[in-house]
Write a protein that holds these residues in place. Structure first.
Motif, PDB file in Angstrom:
ATOM      1  N   GLY A 199      -2.473  -3.350  25.526  1.00  0.00           N
ATOM      2  CA  GLY A 199      -3.764  -2.871  25.059  1.00  0.00           C
ATOM      3  C   GLY A 199      -3.737  -1.362  24.974  1.00  0.00           C
ATOM      4  N   SER A 200      -4.896  -0.727  24.919  1.00  0.00           N
ATOM      5  CA  SER A 200      -4.963   0.735  24.808  1.00  0.00           C
ATOM      6  C   SER A 200      -6.256   1.250  25.424  1.00  0.00           C
ATOM      7  CB  SER A 200      -4.864   1.184  23.338  1.00  0.00           C
ATOM      8  OG  SER A 200      -5.967   0.679  22.589  1.00  0.00           O
ATOM      9  N   VAL A 240      -4.363   6.428  24.295  1.00  0.00           N
ATOM     10  CA  VAL A 240      -3.083   6.050  24.891  1.00  0.00           C
ATOM     11  C   VAL A 240      -2.860   4.580  24.561  1.00  0.00           C
ATOM     12  CG1 VAL A 240      -1.737   5.815  27.011  1.00  0.00           C
ATOM     13  CG2 VAL A 240      -3.316   7.741  26.731  1.00  0.00           C
ATOM     14  N   GLN A 241      -1.767   4.290  23.866  1.00  0.00           N
ATOM     15  CA  GLN A 241      -1.478   2.930  23.431  1.00  0.00           C
ATOM     16  C   GLN A 241      -0.360   2.306  24.269  1.00  0.00           C
ATOM     17  OE1 GLN A 241      -0.653   3.873  19.264  1.00  0.00           O
ATOM     18  NE2 GLN A 241      -2.658   3.065  18.680  1.00  0.00           N
ATOM     19  N   ARG A 255      -6.804  -5.270  22.959  1.00  0.00           N
ATOM     20  CA  ARG A 255      -8.075  -4.582  22.785  1.00  0.00           C
ATOM     21  C   ARG A 255      -7.965  -3.122  23.190  1.00  0.00           C
ATOM     22  NH1 ARG A 255     -12.726  -8.814  24.950  1.00  0.00           N
ATOM     23  NH2 ARG A 255     -12.785 -10.098  23.066  1.00  0.00           N
ATOM     24  N   SER A 256      -8.834  -2.296  22.593  1.00  0.00           N
ATOM     25  CA  SER A 256      -8.917  -0.891  22.941  1.00  0.00           C
ATOM     26  C   SER A 256     -10.135  -0.680  23.832  1.00  0.00           C
ATOM     27  CB  SER A 256      -9.023  -0.034  21.670  1.00  0.00           C
ATOM     28  OG  SER A 256      -9.098   1.331  22.000  1.00  0.00           O
ATOM     29  N   THR A 293     -12.181  -0.982  16.802  1.00  0.00           N
ATOM     30  CA  THR A 293     -10.948  -0.902  16.023  1.00  0.00           C
ATOM     31  C   THR A 293     -10.412  -2.260  15.590  1.00  0.00           C
ATOM     32  OG1 THR A 293      -9.571  -0.956  18.015  1.00  0.00           O
ATOM     33  CG2 THR A 293     -10.345   1.198  17.278  1.00  0.00           C
ATOM     34  N   GLY A 294     -10.999  -3.360  16.064  1.00  0.00           N
ATOM     35  CA  GLY A 294     -10.469  -4.690  15.742  1.00  0.00           C
ATOM     36  C   GLY A 294     -11.537  -5.594  15.151  1.00  0.00           C
TER      37      GLY A 294
END
Length: 355
Positions: free
Chosen positions: A29-30, A75-76, A107-108, A136-137
């Motif tokens: 995730g991020s 941060v990914q 997920r972010s 973002t998704g």
């Protein structure tokens, strides 16, 4: 020499192709957010540190980034789990710490921080998982963490919790799961980036239905998932297994299932036509006996502190079946509609299986 070189080149190419296939799958995730001051103005150039957080252990994940001119950071490729997001003191501002930041698979997680002026240090403690929306998704998915799995009634393997997702229901005739109304053969099962679906039936084999002691997070995608999962016309079940930490830790235990406490089976009647008449076979199905045992043990720790870790788990499943089957045949006279018993017998079998 030329043949040897070609063989080595072909082997490396094949290995790299499998590596890129595994990397393409979703296993992380991020965390992203914006750093502002008390008035809401963005603060560029702030160093943001993300470290892993777990109950009773110190995991070695640590990542550092700096906010851009818009005060934004991202941060990914963060493994699923609980993390601490902190900032270092900068000119005119103090540091800030946010605990219990939950990173979910695919997920972010947004973490926005407002810095206090005057060099004051403060700490923000989050005591519950925030219901944040990931902008973002577009996928519709349900994430089940190891912490959530501990609180829910379940079996021994991870598929026993799939029906927690709103779009999933059991498909008992094919041994699979319907996701958004699609057949079980249309789903895709992925473990640590590797697809493990049965290539003939599309369902999950028993040896890949791993126990909860090895699970870090389970993700069920029902629709809108990314192109990397394009082989699925139903749903995607994505599983990430646990890893080690900087401390040597392990657990052991045993679970059991008593057959006498399970539901009653259904008896059935079968009719067979013969030249001399019709034979009805009444087959009563008695409840099975025996007790199933599910011992487990796991151990994880550091190989090189903050750099490499190990984790192993052993969880056999010992299935005991003590079954008595009775078969009763009856001869039916079509004219008088009278039933005459022709034979009665029963047999008993006892089997033990280990997986």
């Amino acid at each position: 020499m030329s043949r040897t070189f070609k063989f080595i080149f072909a082997t490396l190419a094949l290995a790299l192709s499998f590596s890129f296939t595994a990397i393409a799958q979703e296993t992380t995730g991020s965390i992203e957010g914006t750093i502002t001051d008390s008035a809401g103005a963005v603060v560029p150039g702030v160093e943001v540190v993300i470290t892993s957080q777990a109950v009773g252990t110190t995991v070695g994940f640590r990542r550092t980034t700096t906010t851009d001119r818009n005060g934004f950071y991202r941060v990914q490729q963060i493994p699923p789990g609980s993390y601490i997001v902190s900032t270092t003191p900068t000119a005119g501002f103090g540091s800030a710490t946010t605990n219990e930041v939950r990173v979910e698979l695919g997920r972010s997680t947004p973490v926005n921080i407002a810095l206090a002026a005057g060099g004051e240090n403060f700490e923000v403690t989050v005591t519950a998982d925030p219901l944040a929306i990931d902008p973002t998704g577009s996928q519709i998915q349900t994430n089940l963490s190891a912490r959530a799995a501990e609180l829910l009634p379940k079996g021994t393997n991870f598929t026993s919790l799939l029906t927690v997702a709103p779009a999933v229901r059991n498909e008992p005739l094919s041994g699979g799961f319907q996701i958004d109304g699609a057949s079980g053969s249309e789903n895709t099962f992925i473990i640590d980036g590797q697809e493990v679906s049965n290539f003939r039936t599309g369902t999950l084999n028993l040896n890949n239905n791993i126990p909860f002691q090895m699970i870090q997070e389970v993700q069920i995608k029902s629709s809108g998932f990314e192109a990397e999962f394009g082989g699925a016309t139903g749903g995607v079940v994505n599983v990430v297994t646990r890893g080690g930490s900087n401390q040597l830790r392990g657990e052991t235990g045993i679970e059991f299932r008593i057959a006498k406490f399970q539901g009653n089976p259904r008896n059935f009647l079968r009719q067979t036509n013969f030249p001399g008449g019709t034979v009805a076979e009444y087959i009563p199905v008695a409840k099975d006996g025996g007790t199933d045992w599910f011992p487990y043990m796991s151990l994880g720790g550091p190989i090189i502190k903050d750099r490499a870790w190990f984790f192993g788990s052993y969880a056999p499943q010992i299935i005991n079946i003590d079954r008595t089957v009775g078969l009763y045949g009856s001869n039916i006279n079509p004219a008088t509609r009278q039933i005459t018993n022709v034979n009665t017998y029963a047999f008993r079998q006892k089997n033990e299986y280990a997986f």
